[in-house]
Enzyme design. Sequence first.
Site, PDB file in Angstrom:
ATOM      1  N   THR A   1      32.125  39.750  24.892  1.00 33.09           N
ATOM      2  CA  THR A   1      32.345  41.017  24.722  1.00 33.09           C
ATOM      3  C   THR A   1      33.246  41.278  22.966  1.00 33.09           C
ATOM      4  OG1 THR A   1      34.568  40.770  25.880  1.00 33.09           O
ATOM      5  CG2 THR A   1      32.390  41.863  27.101  1.00 33.09           C
ATOM      6  N   GLU A   2      33.195  40.039  22.406  1.00 36.30           N
ATOM      7  CA  GLU A   2      33.878  40.029  21.216  1.00 36.30           C
ATOM      8  C   GLU A   2      33.669  40.885  20.413  1.00 36.30           C
ATOM      9  OE1 GLU A   2      34.268  35.977  22.952  1.00 36.30           O
ATOM     10  OE2 GLU A   2      32.815  37.467  22.895  1.00 36.30           O
ATOM     11  N   VAL A   3      32.303  41.313  20.089  1.00 31.23           N
ATOM     12  CA  VAL A   3      31.876  42.118  18.845  1.00 31.23           C
ATOM     13  C   VAL A   3      32.264  43.557  19.384  1.00 31.23           C
ATOM     14  CG1 VAL A   3      29.878  41.056  18.213  1.00 31.23           C
ATOM     15  CG2 VAL A   3      29.652  42.785  19.935  1.00 31.23           C
TER      16      VAL A   3
END
Length: 257
Positions: free
Chosen positions: A133-135
């Site tokens: 989910t980093e983006v």
Amino acid sequence: MQSIIYHAEGRIAYITLNRPEKRNAFSRQLVSELKEAFAAAAADDAIKVVILRAEGKVFCAGADLDYLQNLQGLSYEENLEDSTYLKELYLQIYRLPKVVIAQVQGHAIAGGCGLATVCDWVIAVPEAKFGYTEVKIGFIPAIVMVFLLRKIGEGRAKELLLSGDLISAEKAMQFGFVNEIIPAENLQQRVRELAEHLCTSNSAQAMAATKQMIADVPSMTLEEALAHAAAQNAAARATPDCKRGIAAFLSKESLAW
């Protein structure tokens, strides 16, 4: 150790994430203790298989909020040191000379999904979700990307890494990320059965050498890979395990490792 529990039973080592109140999220201490535990398993000649598991409803939710908050005040050099420290953990597991099975009883998200990625087997419950989910917070899944590209290929890795969306355990298995989906009530038993099967059926030396080759070969040219393979093939023939295994095979004797 405060963030994990480590213990061994026979030839199986158990490493259990033990921050359920924090959804087993990463902290500097958790990463440090994981590195210590995996080093202990690697150094113990009696251990053939490591089971990585977690307490609570979530396998690992990535970095915890306090950890992320502290990163905001770090310099580039300090952030580089911290990210290198995490990189070392992933590489340690990926190259560990023991088979590592991830027993995923709940969601594995961001860095927690990366933790499962570097394991050799991933066995999950149907309810588990996986994703990077980093983006979604303006960050990038830089370190785990290196391992994910190797594991599932560029096309599927792009879908996961660029969307940042969570996927089901079923889709993760279709992607080749998850090996098996097992109901929660049977998860522990199935993982234990697999670990025991590997311990009794296979040579520890042969599994370690095979895992090392799997890590090394993708970065080689075709000619380099084949030369390396020939050298490893020749070296394996001289090992005590190979001599024992071939002798048992030729005499039609059952062999328990």
